[in-house]
Design an enzyme around this catalytic site. Structure first.
Site, PDB file in Angstrom:
ATOM      1  N   TYR A 130      -0.962  -9.036  19.602  1.00 47.24           N
ATOM      2  CA  TYR A 130      -0.110 -10.142  19.139  1.00 47.24           C
ATOM      3  C   TYR A 130      -0.099 -11.281  20.152  1.00 47.24           C
ATOM      4  O   TYR A 130      -0.083 -12.458  19.792  1.00 47.24           O
ATOM      5  CB  TYR A 130       1.306  -9.644  18.794  1.00 47.24           C
ATOM      6  CG  TYR A 130       1.313  -9.088  17.381  1.00 47.24           C
ATOM      7  CD1 TYR A 130       1.490  -9.924  16.287  1.00 47.24           C
ATOM      8  CD2 TYR A 130       1.046  -7.744  17.149  1.00 47.24           C
ATOM      9  CE1 TYR A 130       1.431  -9.437  14.999  1.00 47.24           C
ATOM     10  CE2 TYR A 130       0.979  -7.240  15.857  1.00 47.24           C
ATOM     11  CZ  TYR A 130       1.169  -8.088  14.782  1.00 47.24           C
ATOM     12  OH  TYR A 130       1.090  -7.615  13.499  1.00 47.24           O
ATOM     13  N   ARG A 143      -3.181 -13.257  19.569  1.00 45.23           N
ATOM     14  CA  ARG A 143      -3.066 -14.115  18.371  1.00 45.23           C
ATOM     15  C   ARG A 143      -2.155 -15.309  18.650  1.00 45.23           C
ATOM     16  O   ARG A 143      -2.421 -16.427  18.214  1.00 45.23           O
ATOM     17  CB  ARG A 143      -2.541 -13.294  17.183  1.00 45.23           C
ATOM     18  CG  ARG A 143      -3.614 -12.381  16.625  1.00 45.23           C
ATOM     19  CD  ARG A 143      -3.095 -11.556  15.480  1.00 45.23           C
ATOM     20  NE  ARG A 143      -2.737 -12.342  14.312  1.00 45.23           N
ATOM     21  CZ  ARG A 143      -1.960 -11.891  13.327  1.00 45.23           C
ATOM     22  NH1 ARG A 143      -1.490 -10.658  13.358  1.00 45.23           N
ATOM     23  NH2 ARG A 143      -1.675 -12.653  12.292  1.00 45.23           N
ATOM     24  N   ASN A 151       1.800 -16.314   5.631  1.00 45.16           N
ATOM     25  CA  ASN A 151       1.311 -16.588   6.987  1.00 45.16           C
ATOM     26  C   ASN A 151       2.432 -16.488   8.017  1.00 45.16           C
ATOM     27  O   ASN A 151       3.584 -16.824   7.746  1.00 45.16           O
ATOM     28  CB  ASN A 151       0.679 -17.981   7.055  1.00 45.16           C
ATOM     29  CG  ASN A 151      -0.503 -18.096   6.109  1.00 45.16           C
ATOM     30  OD1 ASN A 151      -1.020 -17.075   5.663  1.00 45.16           O
ATOM     31  ND2 ASN A 151      -0.921 -19.305   5.811  1.00 45.16           N
ATOM     32  N   ASP A 175       1.929 -17.927  11.094  1.00 45.57           N
ATOM     33  CA  ASP A 175       1.535 -18.880  12.153  1.00 45.57           C
ATOM     34  C   ASP A 175       2.531 -20.014  12.377  1.00 45.57           C
ATOM     35  O   ASP A 175       2.455 -20.726  13.382  1.00 45.57           O
ATOM     36  CB  ASP A 175       0.133 -19.444  11.877  1.00 45.57           C
ATOM     37  CG  ASP A 175      -0.010 -20.089  10.500  1.00 45.57           C
ATOM     38  OD1 ASP A 175       0.960 -20.715  10.021  1.00 45.57           O
ATOM     39  OD2 ASP A 175      -1.100 -19.978   9.899  1.00 45.57           O
ATOM     40  N   HIS A 186       6.172 -12.592   5.380  1.00 51.55           N
ATOM     41  CA  HIS A 186       5.644 -11.582   6.305  1.00 51.55           C
ATOM     42  C   HIS A 186       6.134 -11.807   7.739  1.00 51.55           C
ATOM     43  O   HIS A 186       5.564 -11.270   8.683  1.00 51.55           O
ATOM     44  CB  HIS A 186       4.102 -11.562   6.262  1.00 51.55           C
ATOM     45  CG  HIS A 186       3.545 -10.983   4.989  1.00 51.55           C
ATOM     46  ND1 HIS A 186       2.223 -11.100   4.614  1.00 51.55           N
ATOM     47  CD2 HIS A 186       4.148 -10.274   3.990  1.00 51.55           C
ATOM     48  CE1 HIS A 186       2.036 -10.488   3.451  1.00 51.55           C
ATOM     49  NE2 HIS A 186       3.194  -9.994   3.049  1.00 51.55           N
ATOM     50  N   GLY A 189      -5.291 -20.274  -1.019  1.00 48.61           N
ATOM     51  CA  GLY A 189      -5.887 -19.599   0.143  1.00 48.61           C
ATOM     52  C   GLY A 189      -5.423 -18.184   0.373  1.00 48.61           C
ATOM     53  O   GLY A 189      -5.195 -17.782   1.506  1.00 48.61           O
ATOM     54  N   ASN A 206      -8.831 -22.047  -3.896  1.00 46.28           N
ATOM     55  CA  ASN A 206      -9.428 -21.089  -2.962  1.00 46.28           C
ATOM     56  C   ASN A 206     -10.882 -21.473  -2.717  1.00 46.28           C
ATOM     57  O   ASN A 206     -11.562 -21.937  -3.626  1.00 46.28           O
ATOM     58  CB  ASN A 206      -9.356 -19.668  -3.543  1.00 46.28           C
ATOM     59  CG  ASN A 206      -9.558 -18.608  -2.481  1.00 46.28           C
ATOM     60  OD1 ASN A 206     -10.590 -18.551  -1.819  1.00 46.28           O
ATOM     61  ND2 ASN A 206      -8.563 -17.756  -2.310  1.00 46.28           N
ATOM     62  N   ALA A 252      -8.849 -25.934   0.773  1.00 51.51           N
ATOM     63  CA  ALA A 252      -7.472 -26.381   0.534  1.00 51.51           C
ATOM     64  C   ALA A 252      -7.230 -27.744   1.193  1.00 51.51           C
ATOM     65  O   ALA A 252      -6.519 -28.587   0.642  1.00 51.51           O
ATOM     66  CB  ALA A 252      -6.498 -25.345   1.086  1.00 51.51           C
TER      67      ALA A 252
HETATM   68  P1  OAD Z   1      -7.105 -13.078   3.346  1.00 47.54           P
HETATM   69  O1  OAD Z   1      -7.852 -13.174   4.625  1.00 47.54           O
HETATM   70  O2  OAD Z   1      -7.097 -11.781   2.638  1.00 47.54           O
HETATM   71  O3  OAD Z   1      -7.657 -14.150   2.317  1.00 47.54           O
HETATM   72  C1  OAD Z   1      -7.854 -15.469   2.665  1.00 47.54           C
HETATM   73  C2  OAD Z   1      -8.303 -16.232   1.430  1.00 47.54           C
HETATM   74  O4  OAD Z   1      -8.423 -17.593   1.773  1.00 47.54           O
HETATM   75  C3  OAD Z   1      -9.671 -15.796   0.890  1.00 47.54           C
HETATM   76  O5  OAD Z   1      -9.555 -15.600  -0.520  1.00 47.54           O
HETATM   77  C4  OAD Z   1     -10.586 -16.975   1.210  1.00 47.54           C
HETATM   78  O6  OAD Z   1     -11.573 -17.185   0.214  1.00 47.54           O
HETATM   79  C5  OAD Z   1      -9.611 -18.129   1.238  1.00 47.54           C
HETATM   80  N1  OAD Z   1      -9.992 -19.265   2.105  1.00 47.54           N
HETATM   81  C6  OAD Z   1     -10.565 -19.234   3.319  1.00 47.54           C
HETATM   82  N2  OAD Z   1     -10.686 -20.479   3.827  1.00 47.54           N
HETATM   83  C7  OAD Z   1     -10.166 -21.322   2.903  1.00 47.54           C
HETATM   84  C8  OAD Z   1      -9.992 -22.739   2.841  1.00 47.54           C
HETATM   85  N3  OAD Z   1     -10.375 -23.546   3.826  1.00 47.54           N
HETATM   86  N4  OAD Z   1      -9.417 -23.255   1.732  1.00 47.54           N
HETATM   87  C9  OAD Z   1      -9.032 -22.449   0.696  1.00 47.54           C
HETATM   88  N5  OAD Z   1      -9.172 -21.111   0.704  1.00 47.54           N
HETATM   89  C10 OAD Z   1      -9.721 -20.550   1.789  1.00 47.54           C
HETATM   90  O7  OAD Z   1      -5.619 -13.591   3.657  1.00 47.54           O
HETATM   91  P2  OAD Z   1      -4.274 -13.372   2.830  1.00 47.54           P
HETATM   92  O8  OAD Z   1      -4.537 -13.348   1.375  1.00 47.54           O
HETATM   93  O9  OAD Z   1      -3.290 -14.339   3.349  1.00 47.54           O
HETATM   94  O10 OAD Z   1      -0.503  -9.263   5.870  1.00 47.54           O
HETATM   95  O11 OAD Z   1      -3.873 -11.921   3.298  1.00 47.54           O
HETATM   96  C11 OAD Z   1      -2.657 -11.392   2.860  1.00 47.54           C
HETATM   97  C12 OAD Z   1      -2.059 -10.518   3.923  1.00 47.54           C
HETATM   98  O12 OAD Z   1      -3.017  -9.547   4.364  1.00 47.54           O
HETATM   99  C13 OAD Z   1      -1.675 -11.239   5.208  1.00 47.54           C
HETATM  100  O13 OAD Z   1      -0.431 -11.882   5.138  1.00 47.54           O
HETATM  101  C14 OAD Z   1      -1.643 -10.100   6.189  1.00 47.54           C
HETATM  102  C15 OAD Z   1      -2.941  -9.467   5.815  1.00 47.54           C
HETATM  103  O14 OAD Z   1      -3.150  -8.183   6.220  1.00 47.54           O
HETATM  104  C16 OAD Z   1       0.155  -8.611   6.814  1.00 47.54           C
HETATM  105  O15 OAD Z   1      -0.143  -8.691   7.984  1.00 47.54           O
HETATM  106  C17 OAD Z   1       1.292  -7.807   6.293  1.00 47.54           C
END
Ligand code: OAD
Length: 249
Positions: A72, A75, A107, A109, A124, A192, A218, A236
């Site tokens: 952490y 990050r 997110n 962040d 989260h 995203g 996405n 995005a």
């Molecule tokens: P992911 O890493 O699973 O997915 C990110 C998504 O963003 C993908 O579908 C990419 O295609 C898309 N992407 C990447 N760059 C992009 C851009 N510039 N513009 C638009 N889309 C883009 O991340 P999350 O879906 O947020 O949870 O993951 C969900 C959760 O899984 C997180 O909150 C975290 C993780 O494990 C916990 O830690 C509990």
């Protein structure tokens, strides 16, 4: 259905946004990718090089709090100097014109707040918070590097990152607040996120059942793309500013 993000489709979504009083936006790691924050899945995703079981569960923290805190801290050091990108700013701008606007982010962040979003629901948790394992008090903490292991200033207990780990429930009040918004939403943007993690992955189903227009933005196709009313493929940071410009012009 997958749609080319052209003038007609973007105008259609913009018109709907302009005439809606209730809008929900769900964001995931992809919205911060153009700021330099790593996503979780995909080629360069964090879960390619790290095992979530070792770093993002309560069991992992109880087994090896030093290792979890080191991850952490890494990050936090990566994210601290990063800035919001045009996608974060576009959402902060969109919020100003809509009566009932809810931003839900997966997110941790903190970039939506930096961009000016008023009250994002950080479902989260946040990288910039810590919580005591003993007395459960929460504190803001932006130290980078953080002292490992950090101790509670109130009771001396071990502090943990104030994030939701795998296997942990989302705070019930937060979930209720989100579902209340989803039951009356008119337009939902899903930006995203890969749609792989529950319960966030099913928020769009609830919105659709409530009769909302549901729009995905996405960079790639996701397992849910076919289900959305519109699925705009692209960055995005390019699509959202364009969409918001159409809404506000
Ligand atoms: P992911 O890493 O699973 O997915 C990110 C998504 O963003 C993908 O579908 C990419 O295609 C898309 N992407 C990447 N760059 C992009 C851009 N510039 N513009 C638009 N889309 C883009 O991340 P999350 O879906 O947020 O949870 O993951 C969900 C959760 O899984 C997180 O909150 C975290 C993780 O494990 C916990 O830690 C509990």
């Amino acid at each position: 259905m997958i749609q080319i993000c052209n003038t007609d489709s973007i105008q259609h979504v913009a018109d709907k946004l302009r005439s809606s009083s209730s809008v929900v936006v769900l964001t995931g790691a992809g919205i911060s990718q153009e700021s330099g924050v790593p996503t979780f899945r995909g080629k360069e995703g964090l879960w390619k090089n790290f095992r979530s079981e070792d770093l993002a569960t309560l069991e992992a923290f109880e087994r090896d709090p030093v290792l979890v805190w080191q991850w952490y801290d890494w990050r936090r050091s990566l994210i601290k100097p990063l800035k919001p990108n045009p996608a974060h700013y576009a959402l902060a701008e969109l919020e100003k014109g809509i009566q009932d606007f809810t931003l839900v982010t997966q997110n941790v962040d903190g970039l939506h707040r930096v961009a000016g979003s008023k009250n994002p629901i950080e479902m989260h948790g946040t990288l910039w918070g810590v919580r005591c394992m003993q007395c459960n008090k929460r504190f803001e903490n932006r130290e980078v590097p953080i002292k490992i292991l950090p101790e509670c200033e109130s009771c001396g207990g071990l502090l943990r990152p104030d994030v939701v780990w795998f296997g942990e429930p989302i705070d019930a009040e937060i979930l209720h607040a989100i579902y209340r918004c989803l039951e009356k939403v008119q337009v939902m943007l899903v930006v995203g996120t890969s749609g792989m993690v529950q319960p966030a992955a099913s928020f769009s189903l609830v919105a659709k059942r409530a009769g909302a227009l549901v729009v995905e933005i996405n960079r790639s196709e996701t397992p849910q793309s076919g289900f959305f009313d519109f699925s705009f493929q692209g960055k995005a940071g390019e699509i959202l500013p364009k969409l918001v410009q159409y809404v506000t012009q």
